[in-house]
Design a protein around this motif. Structure first.
Motif, mmCIF file in Angstrom:
data_model
loop_
_atom_site.group_PDB
_atom_site.id
_atom_site.type_symbol
_atom_site.label_atom_id
_atom_site.label_comp_id
_atom_site.label_asym_id
_atom_site.label_seq_id
_atom_site.Cartn_x
_atom_site.Cartn_y
_atom_site.Cartn_z
ATOM 1 N N ALA A 102 44.211 45.629 -8.652
ATOM 2 C CA ALA A 102 45.226 44.629 -8.314
ATOM 3 C C ALA A 102 45.030 44.109 -6.893
ATOM 4 N N LEU A 103 44.762 45.000 -5.940
ATOM 5 C CA LEU A 103 44.583 44.575 -4.556
ATOM 6 C C LEU A 103 43.301 43.761 -4.381
ATOM 7 N N THR A 104 42.257 44.107 -5.133
ATOM 8 C CA THR A 104 41.009 43.347 -5.046
ATOM 9 C C THR A 104 41.181 41.949 -5.622
ATOM 10 N N VAL A 105 41.871 41.841 -6.745
ATOM 11 C CA VAL A 105 42.175 40.519 -7.303
ATOM 12 C C VAL A 105 42.933 39.691 -6.276
ATOM 13 N N ALA A 106 43.935 40.298 -5.648
ATOM 14 C CA ALA A 106 44.740 39.569 -4.668
ATOM 15 C C ALA A 106 43.880 39.108 -3.492
ATOM 16 N N PHE A 107 42.990 39.971 -3.004
ATOM 17 C CA PHE A 107 42.144 39.626 -1.859
ATOM 18 C C PHE A 107 41.320 38.376 -2.142
ATOM 19 N N TYR A 108 40.665 38.349 -3.297
ATOM 20 C CA TYR A 108 39.806 37.203 -3.610
ATOM 21 C C TYR A 108 40.619 35.991 -4.068
ATOM 22 N N ALA A 109 41.731 36.236 -4.764
ATOM 23 C CA ALA A 109 42.544 35.114 -5.235
ATOM 24 C C ALA A 109 43.151 34.343 -4.073
ATOM 25 N N PHE A 110 43.613 35.054 -3.047
ATOM 26 C CA PHE A 110 44.219 34.365 -1.911
ATOM 27 C C PHE A 110 43.181 33.699 -1.018
ATOM 28 N N GLY A 111 41.907 34.008 -1.223
ATOM 29 C CA GLY A 111 40.851 33.282 -0.526
ATOM 30 C C GLY A 111 40.400 32.035 -1.255
ATOM 31 N N LEU A 112 40.788 31.901 -2.528
ATOM 32 C CA LEU A 112 40.329 30.764 -3.323
ATOM 33 C C LEU A 112 40.846 29.418 -2.819
ATOM 34 N N PRO A 113 42.148 29.276 -2.479
ATOM 35 C CA PRO A 113 42.603 27.968 -1.987
ATOM 36 C C PRO A 113 41.840 27.495 -0.752
ATOM 37 N N GLY A 114 41.532 28.413 0.161
ATOM 38 C CA GLY A 114 40.772 28.038 1.351
ATOM 39 C C GLY A 114 39.375 27.559 1.002
ATOM 40 N N ALA A 115 38.726 28.225 0.033
ATOM 41 C CA ALA A 115 37.390 27.804 -0.403
ATOM 42 C C ALA A 115 37.436 26.410 -1.011
ATOM 43 N N LEU A 116 38.463 26.141 -1.796
ATOM 44 C CA LEU A 116 38.609 24.814 -2.411
ATOM 45 C C LEU A 116 38.885 23.753 -1.352
ATOM 46 N N GLU A 117 39.659 24.098 -0.345
ATOM 47 C CA GLU A 117 39.947 23.141 0.721
ATOM 48 C C GLU A 117 38.686 22.814 1.507
ATOM 49 N N ARG A 118 37.870 23.820 1.791
ATOM 50 C CA ARG A 118 36.632 23.579 2.543
ATOM 51 C C ARG A 118 35.641 22.726 1.766
ATOM 52 N N LEU A 119 35.752 22.728 0.429
ATOM 53 C CA LEU A 119 34.891 21.875 -0.390
ATOM 54 C C LEU A 119 35.437 20.455 -0.512
ATOM 55 N N GLY A 120 36.608 20.221 0.067
ATOM 56 C CA GLY A 120 37.202 18.890 0.002
ATOM 57 C C GLY A 120 38.019 18.631 -1.240
ATOM 58 N N LEU A 121 38.314 19.679 -2.013
ATOM 59 C CA LEU A 121 39.088 19.504 -3.239
ATOM 60 C C LEU A 121 40.591 19.521 -2.977
ATOM 61 N N TYR A 122 40.998 20.017 -1.830
ATOM 62 C CA TYR A 122 42.392 19.969 -1.397
ATOM 63 C C TYR A 122 42.483 19.250 -0.061
ATOM 64 N N ARG A 123 43.614 18.624 0.182
ATOM 65 C CA ARG A 123 43.852 18.047 1.502
ATOM 66 C C ARG A 123 44.017 19.157 2.537
ATOM 67 N N LEU A 124 43.731 18.827 3.778
ATOM 68 C CA LEU A 124 43.823 19.794 4.866
ATOM 69 C C LEU A 124 45.246 20.345 4.963
ATOM 70 N N GLY A 125 45.369 21.643 5.006
ATOM 71 C CA GLY A 125 46.671 22.295 5.135
ATOM 72 C C GLY A 125 47.261 22.767 3.823
ATOM 73 N N VAL A 126 46.729 22.285 2.704
ATOM 74 C CA VAL A 126 47.276 22.674 1.401
ATOM 75 C C VAL A 126 47.064 24.164 1.151
ATOM 76 N N ALA A 127 45.869 24.667 1.494
ATOM 77 C CA ALA A 127 45.565 26.075 1.241
ATOM 78 C C ALA A 127 46.528 26.992 1.971
ATOM 79 N N ARG A 128 46.779 26.695 3.245
ATOM 80 C CA ARG A 128 47.691 27.536 4.029
ATOM 81 C C ARG A 128 49.087 27.544 3.423
ATOM 82 N N ARG A 129 49.559 26.359 3.039
ATOM 83 C CA ARG A 129 50.900 26.293 2.447
ATOM 84 C C ARG A 129 50.952 27.041 1.114
ATOM 85 N N ALA A 130 49.885 26.944 0.336
ATOM 86 C CA ALA A 130 49.851 27.630 -0.958
ATOM 87 C C ALA A 130 49.921 29.141 -0.774
ATOM 88 N N VAL A 131 49.151 29.655 0.164
ATOM 89 C CA VAL A 131 49.112 31.100 0.390
ATOM 90 C C VAL A 131 50.430 31.598 0.963
#
Length: 237
Positions: A102-131
């Motif tokens: 469960a903790l490992t899933v959480a670790f990688y899952a909460f890193g996913l929005p940031g990865a998507l933002e860095r690829l330009g798939l989210y607007r800047l700041g969306v990842a932080r607000r999501a997490v």
């Protein structure tokens, strides 16, 4: 998804056997329900790794991490099945694997929005607000749950992770649009939202759940993992 499964008949058979095992367990041998969940987890692991091969490296890491964690949860469920069926004394190991997964899933899952933002798939700041929003919502729900049924600290932590992941995955599913890269990821986060909802149902049911909770929890879990598995069958570009 149905059209995809028709083109992948072996995969469709594997998923169908999962439901047959679940139906047999739920009606005849409830001690083997955890085996049906473990089956679903292992199929989802294959889905994670097959899909990850078509994704950018930053998202691959998240998919691989969640895939490994799902496999750990599958092993924990299998141990639970053997513990119930044959009185195997592995409770401490099974609980440790559940928490680690469960903790490992959480670790990688909460890193996913940031990865998507860095690829330009989210607007800047969306990842932080999501997490942050998911963590706050998870904490609030955990507090409410604890007020009704106080938990030990490990159970409280697991409850917090469950609620936080549910809000995170539901939010990600709402954010993603329909290009092919996001479509494959949408299946993953949609499936994981179902899995997290299954965990919420399990929390509501408590330590001695009524039959409807058991049916709902296991059905939602297997359905969610199978949606994750199906994401491997469509190439991502």
């Amino acid at each position: 998804m149905l059209a995809t499964l028709r083109r992948n008949q072996a995969w469709a058979v594997a998923l169908g056997l999962n439901w047959l095992l679940w139906l047999w367990a739920i009606t005849e041998q409830p001690q083997w329900l955890s085996a049906a969940i473990a089956y679903a987890n292992f199929v989802a692991v294959a889905g994670y790794f097959r899909m990850a091969a078509h994704l950018p490296a930053s998202i691959q890491r998240a998919m691989h991490g969640m895939g490994v964690a799902t496999g750990v949860l599958g092993v924990a469920e299998l141990l639970l099945a053997f513990q119930r069926a044959f009185s195997v004394p592995a409770g401490w190991l099974q609980e440790s694997l559940f928490m680690a997964g469960a903790l490992t899933v959480a670790f990688y899952a909460f890193g996913l929005p940031g990865a998507l933002e860095r690829l330009g798939l989210y607007r800047l700041g969306v990842a932080r607000r999501a997490v942050v929003g998911s963590l706050l919502a998870g904490a609030a729900c955990t507090l409410v749950a604890w007020l009704f049924r106080p938990y030990f600290i490990p159970v409280t932590l697991y409850t917090f992770v469950t609620f936080a992941l549910f809000f995170l995955f539901a939010h990600q599913a709402a954010l993603m649009s329909q290009n092919r890269l996001r479509e494959s990821l949408l299946r993953v986060v949609g499936g994981l939202a179902l899995v997290s909802l299954a965990r919420v149902v399990g929390i509501v049911g408590g330590f001695d759940p009524p039959p409807w909770v058991t049916v709902g929890f296991t059905a939602l879990w297997i359905a969610g993992m199978q949606v994750v598995a199906s994401s491997a069958l469509e190439p991502s570009t």
